[in-house]
Scaffold this active site. Sequence first.
Site, PDB file in Angstrom:
ATOM      1  CG  ASP A 198       9.633   6.182  -4.229  1.00 58.91           C
ATOM      2  OD1 ASP A 198       9.455   5.839  -3.489  1.00 58.91           O
ATOM      3  OD2 ASP A 198       8.396   6.330  -4.845  1.00 58.91           O
ATOM      4  CG  ASN A 219      -0.417  -1.866  -5.483  1.00 57.86           C
ATOM      5  OD1 ASN A 219       0.010  -2.034  -6.306  1.00 57.86           O
ATOM      6  ND2 ASN A 219       0.802  -1.481  -4.310  1.00 57.86           N
ATOM      7  CG  HIS A 241      -0.522  -5.805  -4.824  1.00 55.93           C
ATOM      8  ND1 HIS A 241      -0.790  -4.553  -3.642  1.00 55.93           N
ATOM      9  CD2 HIS A 241       0.726  -6.025  -3.993  1.00 55.93           C
ATOM     10  CE1 HIS A 241      -0.176  -4.496  -2.976  1.00 55.93           C
ATOM     11  NE2 HIS A 241       1.148  -5.540  -2.431  1.00 55.93           N
ATOM     12  CG  ASP A 270       3.364  -7.489  -7.537  1.00 54.59           C
ATOM     13  OD1 ASP A 270       3.799  -6.821  -6.843  1.00 54.59           O
ATOM     14  OD2 ASP A 270       3.451  -8.566  -7.179  1.00 54.59           O
ATOM     15  CD  GLU A 327       7.173   3.048  -3.438  1.00 53.81           C
ATOM     16  OE1 GLU A 327       7.324   2.722  -2.453  1.00 53.81           O
ATOM     17  OE2 GLU A 327       7.156   3.744  -3.545  1.00 53.81           O
TER      18      GLU A 327
HETATM   19  N1  LIG Z   1       2.847  -4.337  -5.735  1.00 58.72           N
HETATM   20  C1  LIG Z   1       3.689  -4.367  -4.989  1.00 58.72           C
HETATM   21  N2  LIG Z   1       3.217  -2.967  -4.175  1.00 58.72           N
HETATM   22  C2  LIG Z   1       4.261  -2.993  -3.225  1.00 58.72           C
HETATM   23  C3  LIG Z   1       5.316  -3.855  -3.063  1.00 58.72           C
HETATM   24  N3  LIG Z   1       6.533  -3.073  -2.282  1.00 58.72           N
HETATM   25  C4  LIG Z   1       5.687  -2.352  -1.535  1.00 58.72           C
HETATM   26  N4  LIG Z   1       4.289  -2.066  -2.413  1.00 58.72           N
HETATM   27  C5  LIG Z   1       3.254  -0.249  -2.215  1.00 58.72           C
HETATM   28  O1  LIG Z   1       3.900   0.461  -2.619  1.00 58.72           O
HETATM   29  C6  LIG Z   1       3.205   1.373  -2.179  1.00 58.72           C
HETATM   30  C7  LIG Z   1       4.298   2.747  -1.716  1.00 58.72           C
HETATM   31  O2  LIG Z   1       3.349   3.487  -1.571  1.00 58.72           O
HETATM   32  P1  LIG Z   1       3.488   5.020  -0.968  1.00 58.72           P
HETATM   33  O3  LIG Z   1       5.128   5.175  -0.101  1.00 58.72           O
HETATM   34  O4  LIG Z   1       2.691   5.642  -0.638  1.00 58.72           O
HETATM   35  O5  LIG Z   1       4.158   5.539  -1.935  1.00 58.72           O
HETATM   36  P2  LIG Z   1       3.520   5.927  -3.437  1.00 58.72           P
HETATM   37  O6  LIG Z   1       1.519   6.395  -3.917  1.00 58.72           O
HETATM   38  O7  LIG Z   1       4.615   5.923  -5.061  1.00 58.72           O
HETATM   39  O8  LIG Z   1       3.459   8.326  -3.116  1.00 58.72           O
HETATM   40  P3  LIG Z   1       5.278   8.356  -3.587  1.00 58.72           P
HETATM   41  O9  LIG Z   1       5.651   7.992  -3.452  1.00 58.72           O
HETATM   42  O10 LIG Z   1       4.721  10.516  -2.387  1.00 58.72           O
HETATM   43  O11 LIG Z   1       4.764   9.529  -5.193  1.00 58.72           O
HETATM   44  C8  LIG Z   1       2.201   1.067  -1.418  1.00 58.72           C
HETATM   45  O12 LIG Z   1       1.027   1.002  -1.122  1.00 58.72           O
HETATM   46  C9  LIG Z   1       2.768  -0.614  -1.119  1.00 58.72           C
HETATM   47  O13 LIG Z   1       1.691  -1.228  -0.819  1.00 58.72           O
HETATM   48  C10 LIG Z   1       4.828  -5.131  -4.199  1.00 58.72           C
HETATM   49  O14 LIG Z   1       6.441  -5.434  -4.288  1.00 58.72           O
HETATM   50  N5  LIG Z   1       4.261  -5.092  -4.646  1.00 58.72           N
END
Ligand SMILES: Nc1nc2c(ncn2[C@@H]2O[C@H](COP(=O)(O)OP(=O)(O)OP(=O)(O)O)[C@@H](O)[C@H]2O)c(=O)[nH]1
Length: 363
Positions: A235, A243, A248, A252, A278
């Site tokens: 992850d 983001n 975004h 990506d 992610e």
């Molecule tokens: N740009 C982009 N963002 C995405 C995509 N899929 C999911 N996300 C974003 O990924 C983020 C995931 O954040 P969290 O699950 O809170 O985790 P994190 O900020 O990585 O924190 P930790 O996992 O605790 O390190 C969310 O803001 C989603 O909107 C995508 O295809 N593109």
Amino acid sequence: MPQSARKTPDTELSQFRVKGEIPVPILINWLTAVAVPLLFFFAWRSSLQNDPITPPLLIGFAVLLTVNSVTYLLSGNKTLQRRGFITLITVLFTYLAIHAVEDGSAIIWLFAYPPIIFYISESRIGVLACSGGFAAVIFLFSPLGDLLFEPPHSTSFRITMVAVLGFEMVTCYILDQSRRRSKLGLLKLAAEFEYAAKHDALTGLANRREALEQLDIEYQRYLRNARPFSVLLMDIDLFKSVNDNYGHHVGDELIMLVARTLREQCRKVDTLARWGGEEYLVLLPETTTEEAMSSANRIREAFAAKSVNTEQGQVQATISVGVASIRGSESIDRLLQRADEALYRAKSEGRNRVCGYENEAAA
Ligand SMILES: Nc1nc2c(ncn2[C@@H]2O[C@H](COP(=O)(O)OP(=O)(O)OP(=O)(O)O)[C@@H](O)[C@H]2O)c(=O)[nH]1
């Protein structure tokens, strides 16, 4: 599935059949089943006219056509069957034309040749065979052909025959080209659908469904051979803030950068999948926990060294990885749950690290 599956090239695609298309070997067997009684019938008719050559020859063709089909049924060799059939009917039609069977009217059977040839062989062979046949008919009806074979046909018959045969060959060619093009189009569409159903559009990695399928295949192999396999669940760290801070599109870019890193760092036999937003899953066949931990660390370090160029400068990120290897008779769900728990531990212990299930040391 090797890394992320390649798209199938056109030449390979055209070997497939579309639903409803009659398979060539079956068509040849049907044509043989129709031709054999017809050949016996015309052999009998020729024998009534005291023709000493035609009856044994036609019966010979009937026998050879039957042998050709039976050989295919026994050996399953499609190429041999197709080549045998093309050779036999080419020789048969040549004989019917030059020997003036049935008072010369048997030459009309030549009209059956182009559609059969175009259907059962490649387009190139169809064009060659039909052009050769057409040239042979013109030769037969020429003054030299008259001298050599004395065909009994009137001038008006010859003109009509050549014109209609030429028209038929061109029509068959056009229809065949259009059939092949629409078949290829359908197969391409089906291949694209299949690819889309198994892959993630952004990264081209396997999607979750395909990853689960590959996991199941590997699991079955494990149950049979007891060869261990491992999974890495990873992850991107603090991805939400990327983001939020850069937009975004930069997020990506980072998601694609992980995919590129995985492709560089993993073996061809590994399955690389985008597990969720992610999150990624890597399936490592025949890999122990220690080997998986070291692969995970290699990936983590390689990714940490990369960056994405943005208008605000270079953006770097890190990943956390949870590792679990199959053990005993546990289910895939349990294995994934353990990998998830290991990932959770990597996150809670400070991120940018690899954790195995059960107190393996953090990187
Ligand atoms: N740009 C982009 N963002 C995405 C995509 N899929 C999911 N996300 C974003 O990924 C983020 C995931 O954040 P969290 O699950 O809170 O985790 P994190 O900020 O990585 O924190 P930790 O996992 O605790 O390190 C969310 O803001 C989603 O909107 C995508 O295809 N593109």
